[in-house]
Design a protein around this motif. Structure first.
Motif, PDB file in Angstrom:
ATOM      1  N   GLY A  67      13.946   3.157  30.245  1.00 45.89           N
ATOM      2  CA  GLY A  67      13.282   3.202  28.440  1.00 45.89           C
ATOM      3  C   GLY A  67      12.297   4.378  28.072  1.00 45.89           C
ATOM      4  N   THR A 107      13.708  -1.286  32.690  1.00 48.44           N
ATOM      5  CA  THR A 107      13.942  -3.307  32.263  1.00 48.44           C
ATOM      6  C   THR A 107      15.244  -3.401  33.552  1.00 48.44           C
ATOM      7  OG1 THR A 107      14.527  -2.083  30.288  1.00 48.44           O
ATOM      8  CG2 THR A 107      12.978  -2.850  30.610  1.00 48.44           C
ATOM      9  N   ARG A 135      23.250  -2.598  21.837  1.00 47.01           N
ATOM     10  CA  ARG A 135      21.898  -1.138  22.097  1.00 47.01           C
ATOM     11  C   ARG A 135      22.641  -0.119  23.038  1.00 47.01           C
ATOM     12  NH1 ARG A 135      19.097  -4.111  20.079  1.00 47.01           N
ATOM     13  NH2 ARG A 135      16.820  -4.980  20.867  1.00 47.01           N
ATOM     14  N   ARG A 153      18.497  -4.796  32.706  1.00 49.12           N
ATOM     15  CA  ARG A 153      19.133  -5.787  32.056  1.00 49.12           C
ATOM     16  C   ARG A 153      21.655  -5.954  32.366  1.00 49.12           C
ATOM     17  NH1 ARG A 153      17.971  -3.742  27.011  1.00 49.12           N
ATOM     18  NH2 ARG A 153      15.844  -2.690  26.825  1.00 49.12           N
ATOM     19  N   CYS A 176      24.047  -5.595  24.943  1.00 51.47           N
ATOM     20  CA  CYS A 176      23.100  -6.599  25.722  1.00 51.47           C
ATOM     21  C   CYS A 176      22.864  -7.875  26.016  1.00 51.47           C
ATOM     22  CB  CYS A 176      21.856  -5.999  25.064  1.00 51.47           C
ATOM     23  SG  CYS A 176      20.472  -6.353  26.501  1.00 51.47           S
ATOM     24  N   HIS A 177      23.216  -8.554  26.446  1.00 45.76           N
ATOM     25  CA  HIS A 177      23.255 -10.128  27.030  1.00 45.76           C
ATOM     26  C   HIS A 177      21.425 -11.064  26.961  1.00 45.76           C
ATOM     27  CE1 HIS A 177      26.775 -10.849  27.771  1.00 45.76           C
ATOM     28  NE2 HIS A 177      27.097  -9.459  28.194  1.00 45.76           N
ATOM     29  N   GLN A 178      20.102  -9.703  27.106  1.00 38.24           N
ATOM     30  CA  GLN A 178      18.984  -9.626  27.713  1.00 38.24           C
ATOM     31  C   GLN A 178      19.042  -9.830  25.562  1.00 38.24           C
ATOM     32  OE1 GLN A 178      16.504  -7.104  29.049  1.00 38.24           O
ATOM     33  NE2 GLN A 178      14.347  -8.353  28.431  1.00 38.24           N
ATOM     34  N   ARG A 179      18.722  -8.751  24.934  1.00 39.77           N
ATOM     35  CA  ARG A 179      17.859  -8.879  23.575  1.00 39.77           C
ATOM     36  C   ARG A 179      19.099  -9.343  22.660  1.00 39.77           C
ATOM     37  NH1 ARG A 179      13.321  -7.302  23.990  1.00 39.77           N
ATOM     38  NH2 ARG A 179      13.215  -5.856  25.186  1.00 39.77           N
ATOM     39  N   ARG A 180      20.596  -9.651  23.119  1.00 36.21           N
ATOM     40  CA  ARG A 180      21.503 -10.744  22.446  1.00 36.21           C
ATOM     41  C   ARG A 180      21.719 -10.124  20.603  1.00 36.21           C
ATOM     42  NH1 ARG A 180      18.549 -15.290  23.152  1.00 36.21           N
ATOM     43  NH2 ARG A 180      19.641 -16.247  24.809  1.00 36.21           N
ATOM     44  N   ALA A 181      22.468  -8.418  21.280  1.00 35.68           N
ATOM     45  CA  ALA A 181      22.327  -7.364  20.057  1.00 35.68           C
ATOM     46  C   ALA A 181      23.136  -6.105  20.822  1.00 35.68           C
ATOM     47  CB  ALA A 181      20.719  -6.987  19.469  1.00 35.68           C
ATOM     48  N   ILE A 236      25.079  -6.292  30.591  1.00 39.32           N
ATOM     49  CA  ILE A 236      24.860  -5.728  29.854  1.00 39.32           C
ATOM     50  C   ILE A 236      26.383  -5.352  29.172  1.00 39.32           C
ATOM     51  CG2 ILE A 236      22.985  -3.901  28.898  1.00 39.32           C
ATOM     52  CD1 ILE A 236      24.714  -1.655  29.904  1.00 39.32           C
TER      53      ILE A 236
END
Length: 64
Positions: free
Chosen positions: A15, A21, A46, A23, A39-44, A25
């Motif tokens: 990053g 990290t 990216r 991730r 991004c499945h980790q952030r649910r948004a 994706i």
């Protein structure tokens, strides 16, 4: 890289803050040296720089 559009990939990413990290994706678009993904980790959505991806592998859809 375009062949992975629509695929879910696991990446190891460096990053902006020099933190590494892991991730999961879903790649939506590839432009120049940029990957636009969900991004499945952030649910948004990216954006990832290709040169900062340290490792990448497809996620086996059979494993949950």
């Amino acid at each position: 890289m375009e062949k992975y559009i629509g695929c879910v990939m696991e990446i190891i990413y460096l990053g902006r803050d020099n933190r590494i990290t892991q991730r999961c994706i879903e790649i939506r678009e590839v432009q120049d040296r940029i990957i636009k993904a969900f991004c499945h980790q952030r649910r948004a959505p990216r954006v990832f720089r290709i040169e900062n991806i340290l490792a990448m592998q497809p996620v086996d859809s059979q494993v949950s």
